[in-house]
Design an enzyme around this catalytic site. Sequence first.
Site, PDB file in Angstrom:
ATOM      1  N   GLU A 226       1.074  -1.176   0.287  1.00 48.66           N
ATOM      2  CA  GLU A 226      -0.141  -0.198  -0.089  1.00 48.66           C
ATOM      3  C   GLU A 226       0.798   1.387   0.114  1.00 48.66           C
ATOM      4  OE1 GLU A 226      -3.072   0.436   3.209  1.00 48.66           O
ATOM      5  OE2 GLU A 226      -3.576   2.213   2.519  1.00 48.66           O
ATOM      6  N   ARG A 304      -6.886   3.933  13.471  1.00 48.22           N
ATOM      7  CA  ARG A 304      -7.963   2.583  13.342  1.00 48.22           C
ATOM      8  C   ARG A 304      -8.128   1.531  14.166  1.00 48.22           C
ATOM      9  NH1 ARG A 304     -11.453  -0.472   9.620  1.00 48.22           N
ATOM     10  NH2 ARG A 304     -10.673   1.201   7.678  1.00 48.22           N
ATOM     11  N   GLU A 707     -10.863  -8.230   5.354  1.00 52.21           N
ATOM     12  CA  GLU A 707      -9.302  -7.749   6.037  1.00 52.21           C
ATOM     13  C   GLU A 707     -10.223  -8.482   7.133  1.00 52.21           C
ATOM     14  OE1 GLU A 707      -9.859  -3.490   5.363  1.00 52.21           O
ATOM     15  OE2 GLU A 707      -7.135  -3.845   6.574  1.00 52.21           O
TER      16      GLU A 707
HETATM   17  N1  LUZ Z   1      -5.556   2.511   4.139  1.00 54.08           N
HETATM   18  C1  LUZ Z   1      -5.719   3.287   4.625  1.00 54.08           C
HETATM   19  C2  LUZ Z   1      -6.310   0.773   4.785  1.00 54.08           C
HETATM   20  O1  LUZ Z   1      -5.491   4.825   4.297  1.00 54.08           O
HETATM   21  N2  LUZ Z   1      -7.248   3.616   5.003  1.00 54.08           N
HETATM   22  C3  LUZ Z   1      -7.577   2.796   5.996  1.00 54.08           C
HETATM   23  O2  LUZ Z   1      -8.782   2.904   6.896  1.00 54.08           O
HETATM   24  C4  LUZ Z   1      -7.098   1.549   6.065  1.00 54.08           C
HETATM   25  N3  LUZ Z   1      -8.143   0.690   6.620  1.00 54.08           N
HETATM   26  C5  LUZ Z   1      -7.288  -0.558   6.113  1.00 54.08           C
HETATM   27  C6  LUZ Z   1      -5.750  -1.238   5.491  1.00 54.08           C
HETATM   28  N4  LUZ Z   1      -6.215  -0.201   4.333  1.00 54.08           N
END
Ligand code: LUZ
Length: 751
Positions: A226, A304, A707
């Site tokens: 990511e 989160r 997830e």
């Molecule tokens: N990536 C992100 C994520 O930028 N924001 C999120 O809330 C998120 N949640 C899960 C996995 N990647």
Amino acid sequence: MKQNDIYFHARGESLFTDDLDDFPGLLHAAALPSPLAHGRIARLDVEAARRMPGVAAVFTAADIPGENQIGGIIPDEPLLADREVHFIGQPVALAAAATPLLARRALAAVELEIEELPAVLDPRQAAAENLLISPARTFACGDVEQAWPACSLVVAGRVDSGGQEHLYLETQAAVAVPGEKDTLRVISATQSPAVVQRITARVLGMPMSQVAVEVFRLGGAFGGKEDQATAWAVLAALAARRLRRPVKLVLNRGEDMRLTGKRHPYSSDFKIGLDGAGRILAYEVTYYQNAGAAADLSPAILERTLFHATNSYRIPNVKATGISCRTHLPPFTAFRGFGGPQAMFVLEAAIFQAAEKLGLDAAALQEKNLLSEGDGFPYGQKVKNCRARRCWDEAVSSFDLAGARARVRAFNVANALSKKGLALMPVCFGISFTSTHLNQAGALVHVYTDGSVSVSSGAVEMGQGVNNKILRVAARTLGISQARLRMESTCTQRVANTSPTAASTGADLNGRAVELACAEIRRRLLRLAAEKLSSADAAGLAIRSETVWLNGAATDLTWGKLVQAAYFGRVNLSAQAHYATPGIHFDRTREKGEPFAYHVFGTAIVEATIDGLRGTCTVDSVRAVHDAGSSLNPLADRGQAEGGIVQGVGWMTLEELLYSPKGRLLTDTLSTYKVPDIRTAPAEIDVRFLQDAPNPAAVMNSKAVGEPPFMYGIGAYFALLAAMRAFRPGQALPYAAPLTNEKVLAWLEEK
Ligand code: LUZ
Ligand code: MOS
């Protein structure tokens, strides 16, 4: 058949980034990793390296034409080290040579002297020294201080969880190819093409319009691509730009394990209070997140964690504080669950300890405190279409919990050297990026004159089956066979400003955008069909099975004829669409809002056995009732659920990252870092999906699935604790994941 990637994967025909070799003059790049976790660069001399055989160039920070900065949320991460190094593995220099081996040999000739500085590896120590990534944040509701005196039981403690290596099958990889008129094409194994495009443009001092980023498919990612695919793509781009030649950069497995970030380790303090009836009245928790040496996605991940502090439970008084701590380890990053699992593990540990004090099974407390419709979360959102109870009840009945408990009890009575334990794990996971602006997606659909269709979206296929789901949406919306549809690569020139394929939202967001584009084309085609069929309006018209239907009867206007007519009638056969999740918002000054489009629910029942002589732990079964809405692809969702469960069990029971006191990863091979395999994965995994559970908040009533199932694996920890308890009543239990065989054996032997 041929619409499924699996057909081409099985034949070895699918191309991954490292398979792309067909570029004249292709060079191979490699980065020199910092050998120390913290220090000042006293000397960096690349002259000898430049003279090594086959070397085209060796670059340092001084060779960067734009900004030496790849930080996304916070600009705190240089692409190449500048004056200081902050973690072992930090790229210091970049070599480009005729082969990958020659590039690495050149790096060995770089003269690098570093004055060592003290390294901080522990997040609590970093917090004590005020080494923070960003200011601490607190999510709160009610008033915990007022609640404690009303509690009949208060338990406090410390809980730790370790990091986790992603171990995607395909390591980090990119190819950068210079084009005419000062352009650059970057083929990257990234979840975030737009991020790679933006950061490449920033580092090279180019407009984003001159940088095209394209993604074919990834061999797994799990969050590890990511943010952390970016550096490697930008390094390849830097060399390609400077040398005006195509450059490929691929990490080998050892480099990937040593140099790239992993799931964040957390160390947390909690306090939980219950009333006489077993209701949780108050919960206070402080999370020390080990962020590593740069922010990366840590602030979002910590956010989160705070959102999932209460998991699937109703708790009226909560104070949850998150502290992101800067240490001298490779920056930790996104990994399936994105901070949520770390939060849920702490609360489950708190509930387990409270249950022990009360002489109850933890499940009794879990069940009593489950969320129900309309309950609020500490961040202000109220739960809608709550299926926590339904999943719990269906798991208890369909997997015969009473029978399983009786079996475990009988086994433990009959066996002195071996004991079983059982635990339940309810999960409630919020769906949407917590950064509201990321909840948008684009799509571009072309219908060609022969009736075949090209679909582009912002989604990245990484083995999760998102492309197949999107094609199902397109086929249903257009009323044609999926065999007519082709899913294109993901490319910033076709779909711009895409969000990462992450947060389990890939199909939700991109599926909706494709649905909107297809619906627009359908609307135009039906308007034309109304004319052709001299029908008053398009209301009674539909396209089904590649035929236009009028008031419930098939006409002889087929898809092929309709498309031909549209072309000759000069009707636009292409559509671009944009989707933005409605109704979500979050105010970070008050830490309140409605950040999630909806929540995913489920409950798992986990059984485990411990061999008391050897300490060997076996997770016998994970059986779950999971809410997948009206699935777009039940087989893909089953794969996601099963894979997530195995990965979650691995995080909790096997996978242990060990570092030397100087911050060197000791577990950098598969012989020292144990991941679940066919022997250690649960022998039985049984996932049942809720039936008749449509989700009006996502495309075609589906639900995100990537997830949430990971967190069922947390139940394995508590099933093992229950088995340990059966060996030694009264002995204090460990709350530090992973619960490895060694730790269990040591605990069994403790005096
Ligand atoms: N990536 C992100 C994520 O930028 N924001 C999120 O809330 C998120 N949640 C899960 C996995 N990647
Ligand atoms: Mo593209 S980068 O092939 O539209």
